[in-house]
Write a protein that holds these residues in place. Sequence first.
Motif, PDB file in Angstrom:
ATOM      1  N   ASP A  83      -4.801 -15.606  14.934  1.00  0.00           N
ATOM      2  CA  ASP A  83      -5.538 -16.784  15.417  1.00  0.00           C
ATOM      3  C   ASP A  83      -6.357 -17.403  14.290  1.00  0.00           C
ATOM      4  O   ASP A  83      -7.527 -17.757  14.461  1.00  0.00           O
ATOM      5  CB  ASP A  83      -6.450 -16.401  16.582  1.00  0.00           C
ATOM      6  CG  ASP A  83      -5.685 -15.910  17.792  1.00  0.00           C
ATOM      7  OD1 ASP A  83      -4.563 -16.418  18.020  1.00  0.00           O
ATOM      8  OD2 ASP A  83      -6.188 -15.017  18.497  1.00  0.00           O
ATOM      9  N   THR A  86      -8.064 -20.739  14.928  1.00  0.00           N
ATOM     10  CA  THR A  86      -9.275 -20.624  15.749  1.00  0.00           C
ATOM     11  C   THR A  86     -10.435 -20.109  14.922  1.00  0.00           C
ATOM     12  O   THR A  86     -11.575 -20.583  15.060  1.00  0.00           O
ATOM     13  CB  THR A  86      -9.019 -19.689  16.934  1.00  0.00           C
ATOM     14  OG1 THR A  86      -7.932 -20.190  17.715  1.00  0.00           O
ATOM     15  CG2 THR A  86     -10.250 -19.578  17.817  1.00  0.00           C
ATOM     16  N   SER A 237     -11.830 -14.447  20.394  1.00  0.00           N
ATOM     17  CA  SER A 237     -11.700 -15.901  20.455  1.00  0.00           C
ATOM     18  C   SER A 237     -12.823 -16.628  19.720  1.00  0.00           C
ATOM     19  O   SER A 237     -12.693 -17.819  19.435  1.00  0.00           O
ATOM     20  CB  SER A 237     -11.672 -16.367  21.914  1.00  0.00           C
ATOM     21  OG  SER A 237     -12.885 -16.024  22.581  1.00  0.00           O
TER      22      SER A 237
END
Length: 292
Positions: A83, A86, A237
């Motif tokens: 990720d 992100t 996240s």
Amino acid sequence: MALDMLDTVTLTTGKSERPPRRRRGMSGWHFVLAPIALLFVIPFAQMVMASLSPADELVKFPPPFVPSRFTLDGFIALFTTTDVLTWLLNSTIVSIIAIVAHVILCSLAGYGFARLQFRGRNVGFFMIVATIMIPTQLLMIPTYVMFSKLGVINTLAAAFVPWLASAFGIFLMRQFFLSIPKEIEEAAALDGANRLQTFLRVVLPLAKPAIATLAIFTLLSSWNDLIWPLIAINDDSIFTVQLGIANFQSTRRTQWELLMAANVIATAPLVLFFLFAQKQFVQTMTMSGLKG
């Protein structure tokens, strides 16, 4: 006299004729600084070469400086299996908030300590600067307890709240404001400007080099921060880029191809930003009296 002649030429010809800039020749310092600069460039060049190397060559000892073949497998795996976008977005948000907050808060505080007369000004400034000598590790536990009570642990706010202002930023801006002649502000006051108008319309535009330097230091510190996000953030996240890169290393196996590619991606914005603002950085170091 020279300015009057220049204005006359401008009015008659419609063009501003300025003398051509003289190119400076080589000096003895170039022969000293060039090898030193090369020493700093070599690790970055080796990192770029390693990011373009096959994975099997990165585990050799010593690893080859120039790979036998160039490949983008590390970058492809980085963008397809992690990720990283992100993480880059989170780091960008943290850095932008930190830079904007630093510029606003440190400029206001620095100007207050430089120009305003109030009781306890010198003592207050000394106490703020003295906090620079406190080790960051000593503040982590009380900061974690305070953030936990505020409910910002394991959120993106935990990464940027500590970077809203700093003692060094206040010190840097104060030193620069002290270098600005007071006569400029007195002339603005004679024209009817109050203190806030003088600060916003006269002083702050003159402080562009200092603001650029403060932005560089803030970007470097907030973008490269690892220890505090490692303690305060557990959600994948909201990882920052440095926190995400740290996961490529483990006790059993290190993914060198991903690690090198991610380091190139994380370092490139810092290099570009510094190249863009290096002129203002040097000017600030000269005017404020700060030296490395």
